[in-house]
Structure formats: C-alpha cells, structure tokens
Design an enzyme around this catalytic site. Structure first.
Site, short mmCIF file in Angstrom:
data_model
loop_
_atom_site.label_atom_id
_atom_site.label_comp_id
_atom_site.label_asym_id
_atom_site.label_seq_id
_atom_site.Cartn_x
_atom_site.Cartn_y
_atom_site.Cartn_z
N ASP A 92 0.87 -1.18 0.00
CA ASP A 92 0.00 0.00 0.00
C ASP A 92 0.90 1.23 0.00
O ASP A 92 1.96 1.22 0.65
CB ASP A 92 -0.85 0.06 1.28
N HIS A 149 4.77 -7.58 -0.22
CA HIS A 149 4.44 -8.82 -0.94
C HIS A 149 5.19 -8.87 -2.27
O HIS A 149 5.63 -7.83 -2.79
CB HIS A 149 2.94 -8.90 -1.17
N SER A 252 7.66 3.74 5.52
CA SER A 252 8.95 3.73 4.84
C SER A 252 8.75 3.75 3.33
O SER A 252 7.74 4.25 2.84
CB SER A 252 9.79 2.54 5.28
#
Length: 289
Positions: A92, A149, A252
């Site tokens: 995201d 992911h 981050s």
C-alpha cells in the site's frame, strides 16, 4: 529547497537517528495493556486507519503496538490482480517517483540524483543489469498496511543489508536530502523469474523500528556497521504473486528496479498515484516474449 522543507528536515541532521529508532522499537514492544491499547487507539484516530480491514479487529488480540502496526488483513481486503505477465503492487502506498533509469542514474527529486550502484550497496556488476531500465518508488505512510508482498512469481536469489542513515522518507525530506534512498539503511532483495531479474529495495527510515523478511526474520535492529550479504541461489526460495515477503514498522519506502526493455510501464506511472497491495501495477513488455 523551500524554507518550510528546511525547517522540517534540519533537526534530522542532529537527531541521534539510530538511538531514536531503537527507542521507538522498544516502545512499540510494550505489552502493558493500558499503554499499548491507548496508543493504538490514538494512532488509529490520528492516521485514520481502517481497522475493519484487519484480520483481527479486536485490539486486545494484539500483544503490543508493533503487532497491530504490522497486522494481517482479511484476504478479501487486498485481492491479487490476475492479469497475466503483469506485476501487482507489492505494498500500500503512494507512487512518489516513476521513471526510466538514465544510464545508471535515477532522479530522487528536482536537483537530486543518485546512482544504481549506490542504491544497491556498491555492487557495480549487479547494478549494470538495470542501466537504462525502469524504476518506481512507493512511499508507505504510517496509515498504510505495512507488509510487503512479491509483485510477481519469482525466486529469491540473495539479500544484502546496507547500513546507513535513518532520515525520514516523507516528501519534504525527499526534496531536501540528497541521495536519500542510497543514503538510508536498506535491504536489497534480488529476484529472478522467467522474464529475468528484478530488484526490490526496502528503505529504512527514522522510527521504522525494524525491517524483517519471512525467510530471515528480523534484520534490524540491531543496526550493523558493515554490509552483510546472504546468498539463497541454491535454496529454491520461491514466492507466488502477492505472497508476503517482509514487513516494515511505521512508514517507509520500497524502490523497484527492472532491466531495460523488461517493463517500460513501471517507469510511466503518474506521480503521486495511490496504490493498494495486490492491484495491477505494470505489464511486462510484449517484445520480450
């Protein structure tokens, strides 16, 4: 550099970045119920976090604030794109930069460039694979889902820990600190699949209490003074598209690199495009088949 950016960023040069980040990591591990629950509720409100997406919505389920921040989501919350020969977003976040690599140089912000070699920790031969390739930078804010992911089916080849600073990675700091992504602490993850190599770099930041991967566990803290390298080429560590590979605490940045001609779409994503993990990100070039 604007005056506002200067005022926001200047204190980071004198702040003991690693000590502050270790302190944050300790704080996020506190299990005292009244502390961790109240802090979690405060953060949910401050960052407008959607708890309904979490696999476990009951805040009492989480042993500490860190467990909540790195929470798993309901499978239905992030469906994985099924487009053949395409990447899904690994995280995201917000696509803060997307561009072709100019030789061996990438543009961080106006007047700020950095090199592929510096970004991947000084490995010149490895960096050569991405010259004139394509890149994207995705910024994760504190409100975002913080697991990372795999963007496509791939096999892990190696991982390199590169020590460095821990400046923030928010837009003001990106505009101000030269070579930020090649200056901060980071993990360089090298993958390959039938289309060739690609690289995913996890960039650390101030108050990112730790970075970890599913195959090696927690990498930081502790913070090491020298580069460390792990070779997995004979381990057959493979991931399916959308499978979890690691996680950040707090917020981050992830940097993605592909070789020339492999995925031009990766370098053409409009700036500040919001993305969700699993959604379509870019297609492989038809010319490589």
């Amino acid at each position: 550099m604007s005056l506002i950016d200067f005022i926001k960023v200047s204190p980071q040069y004198i702040l003991p970045q690693h000590l502050a980040s270790k302190a944050m990591h300790w704080f996020m591990q506190i299990e005292q119920p009244w502390i961790k629950t109240n802090i979690t509720k405060l953060m949910i409100k401050a960052f407008n976090i959607n708890v309904e997406e979490a696999e476990y919505e009951d805040l009492d389920y989480y042993a500490n604030f860190n467990a909540f921040f790195t929470r798993a989501l309901k499978p239905s919350a992030r469906p994985i794109d099924t487009t053949a020969d395409a990447w899904c977003s690994p995280v995201d976040g917000l696509v803060s930069q997307s561009m072709p690599v100019n030789g061996n140089r990438l543009v961080q912000a106006k007047c700020h460039e950095y090199t592929l070699e510096a970004l991947v920790g000084g490995d010149i031969e490895y960096a050569k694979q991405f010259q004139n390739g394509d890149s994207a930078v995705i910024y994760l804010s504190p409100k975002d889902y913080h697991r990372i992911h795999c963007p496509t089916n791939a096999t892990l080849q190696s991982m390199t820990y590169v020590p460095g600073d821990l400046f923030a990675v928010n837009p003001s700091t990106v505009r101000t600190v030269e070579g930020l992504f090649a200056r901060n602490e980071r993990l360089v993850l090298r993958f390959e699949n039938g289309h060739g190599p690609f690289c995913l770099i996890m960039v650390g930041a101030i108050f990112v209490g730790s970075m970890e991967t599913v195959w090696q566990g927690k990498i930081t803290p502790d913070y090491r003074p020298t580069i460390e390298h792990w070779d997995y080429s004979d381990k057959l560590i493979s991931f399916a598209k959308g499978e979890e590979i690691g996680r950040f605490n707090m917020g981050s940045t992830v940097v993605l690199l592909t070789p020339e001609g492999q995925m031009p779409d990766l370098g053409k994503i409009p700036e500040n495009t919001p993305v969700k993990m699993g959604q379509h990100l870019a297609n492989y070039s038809k010319s490589i088949f």
